[in-house]
Design a protein around this motif. Structure first.
Motif, PDB file in Angstrom:
ATOM      1  N   GLU A  75       0.866  -1.181   0.000  1.00  0.00           N
ATOM      2  CA  GLU A  75       0.000   0.000   0.000  1.00  0.00           C
ATOM      3  C   GLU A  75       0.898   1.225   0.000  1.00  0.00           C
ATOM      4  OE1 GLU A  75      -2.521  -2.128   3.432  1.00  0.00           O
ATOM      5  OE2 GLU A  75      -3.253  -0.126   2.910  1.00  0.00           O
ATOM      6  N   TRP A  76       1.628   1.407  -1.068  1.00  0.00           N
ATOM      7  CA  TRP A  76       2.728   2.364  -1.079  1.00  0.00           C
ATOM      8  C   TRP A  76       2.271   3.816  -0.982  1.00  0.00           C
ATOM      9  CZ3 TRP A  76       1.254   4.546  -5.584  1.00  0.00           C
ATOM     10  CH2 TRP A  76       0.662   3.718  -6.539  1.00  0.00           C
ATOM     11  N   ALA A  77       1.013   4.111  -1.265  1.00  0.00           N
ATOM     12  CA  ALA A  77       0.540   5.495  -1.167  1.00  0.00           C
ATOM     13  C   ALA A  77      -0.140   5.804   0.162  1.00  0.00           C
ATOM     14  CB  ALA A  77      -0.412   5.794  -2.315  1.00  0.00           C
ATOM     15  N   ASN A  78      -0.290   4.811   1.004  1.00  0.00           N
ATOM     16  CA  ASN A  78      -1.012   4.978   2.266  1.00  0.00           C
ATOM     17  C   ASN A  78      -0.029   5.165   3.412  1.00  0.00           C
ATOM     18  OD1 ASN A  78      -2.649   4.862   4.493  1.00  0.00           O
ATOM     19  ND2 ASN A  78      -3.236   2.714   4.230  1.00  0.00           N
ATOM     20  N   PRO A  79       0.030   6.353   4.009  1.00  0.00           N
ATOM     21  CA  PRO A  79       0.999   6.571   5.094  1.00  0.00           C
ATOM     22  C   PRO A  79       0.759   5.655   6.288  1.00  0.00           C
ATOM     23  CG  PRO A  79      -0.534   8.413   4.929  1.00  0.00           C
ATOM     24  CD  PRO A  79      -0.753   7.557   3.721  1.00  0.00           C
ATOM     25  N   GLN A  80      -0.469   5.200   6.471  1.00  0.00           N
ATOM     26  CA  GLN A  80      -0.774   4.312   7.592  1.00  0.00           C
ATOM     27  C   GLN A  80      -0.114   2.943   7.442  1.00  0.00           C
ATOM     28  OE1 GLN A  80      -2.376   5.611  10.153  1.00  0.00           O
ATOM     29  NE2 GLN A  80      -2.589   7.508   9.004  1.00  0.00           N
ATOM     30  N   ALA A  81       0.293   2.611   6.240  1.00  0.00           N
ATOM     31  CA  ALA A  81       0.909   1.303   5.987  1.00  0.00           C
ATOM     32  C   ALA A  81       2.392   1.278   6.306  1.00  0.00           C
ATOM     33  CB  ALA A  81       0.705   0.905   4.527  1.00  0.00           C
ATOM     34  N   TYR A  82       2.984   2.418   6.585  1.00  0.00           N
ATOM     35  CA  TYR A  82       4.421   2.512   6.794  1.00  0.00           C
ATOM     36  C   TYR A  82       4.771   2.342   8.272  1.00  0.00           C
ATOM     37  CZ  TYR A  82       5.168   3.866   1.962  1.00  0.00           C
ATOM     38  OH  TYR A  82       5.231   3.867   0.587  1.00  0.00           O
ATOM     39  N   ASN A  83       5.824   1.549   8.503  1.00  0.00           N
ATOM     40  CA  ASN A  83       6.214   1.233   9.875  1.00  0.00           C
ATOM     41  C   ASN A  83       7.246   2.201  10.451  1.00  0.00           C
ATOM     42  OD1 ASN A  83       6.004  -1.580   8.179  1.00  0.00           O
ATOM     43  ND2 ASN A  83       4.961  -1.685  10.155  1.00  0.00           N
ATOM     44  N   TYR A  84       8.173   2.612   9.598  1.00  0.00           N
ATOM     45  CA  TYR A  84       9.284   3.432  10.079  1.00  0.00           C
ATOM     46  C   TYR A  84       9.315   4.753   9.323  1.00  0.00           C
ATOM     47  CZ  TYR A  84      10.739  -1.076  11.891  1.00  0.00           C
ATOM     48  OH  TYR A  84      10.754  -2.283  12.532  1.00  0.00           O
ATOM     49  N   TRP A  85       9.620   5.816  10.079  1.00  0.00           N
ATOM     50  CA  TRP A  85       9.634   7.171   9.528  1.00  0.00           C
ATOM     51  C   TRP A  85      10.887   7.905   9.955  1.00  0.00           C
ATOM     52  CZ3 TRP A  85       5.860   9.222   6.355  1.00  0.00           C
ATOM     53  CH2 TRP A  85       4.684   8.465   6.206  1.00  0.00           C
TER      54      TRP A  85
END
Length: 123
Positions: free
Chosen positions: A103-113
């Motif tokens: 889900e590369w466009a969904n920020p909620q799918a990202y674990n690390y920032w």
């Protein structure tokens, strides 16, 4: 846990260029995607670009297509965002992030920032 550190932000005139970099603290094992997002005060985080772990697939927001290029250097655990023909509306804090989800466009799918780097484009 992976730590991400962005660099390369700054102040540039409209039409100019900047190159953002995102360095990961460790090599990631598995099929992951690295993404760039941006955010301005009072607005939600907005997808900018993403690149698959192999580098074989890249994705862009319509607003940056043809102007921004995402690339990866696996040997250095680094992802870059080359931004050309910058516009005042590109002004934002830019963040890189990592996900193992498709889900590369969904920020909620990202674990690390990362902590973000500020880009300011003057008119």
């Amino acid at each position: 846990q992976v730590q991400l550190v962005e660099s390369g932000g700054g102040l540039v005139q409209a039409g100019g260029s900047l190159r953002l970099s995102c360095a990961a603290s460790a090599r990631t094992i598995g099929r992951y995607t690295m993404g760039w997002f941006r955010q301005t005060p009072g607005k939600e985080r907005e997808f900018v670009a993403a690149i698959s772990w192999s580098g074989g697939s890249t994705y862009y927001a319509d607003s940056v297509k043809g102007r921004f290029t995402i690339s990866g250097d696996n040997a250095k655990n680094t992802v870059h965002l080359q931004m050309n023909n910058l516009k005042p509306e590109d002004t934002a804090a830019y963040y890189c992030a990592q996900t193992f989800r498709n889900e590369w466009a969904n920020p909620q799918a990202y674990n690390y920032w990362g902590q973000g780097t500020q880009v300011t484009v003057s008119s």
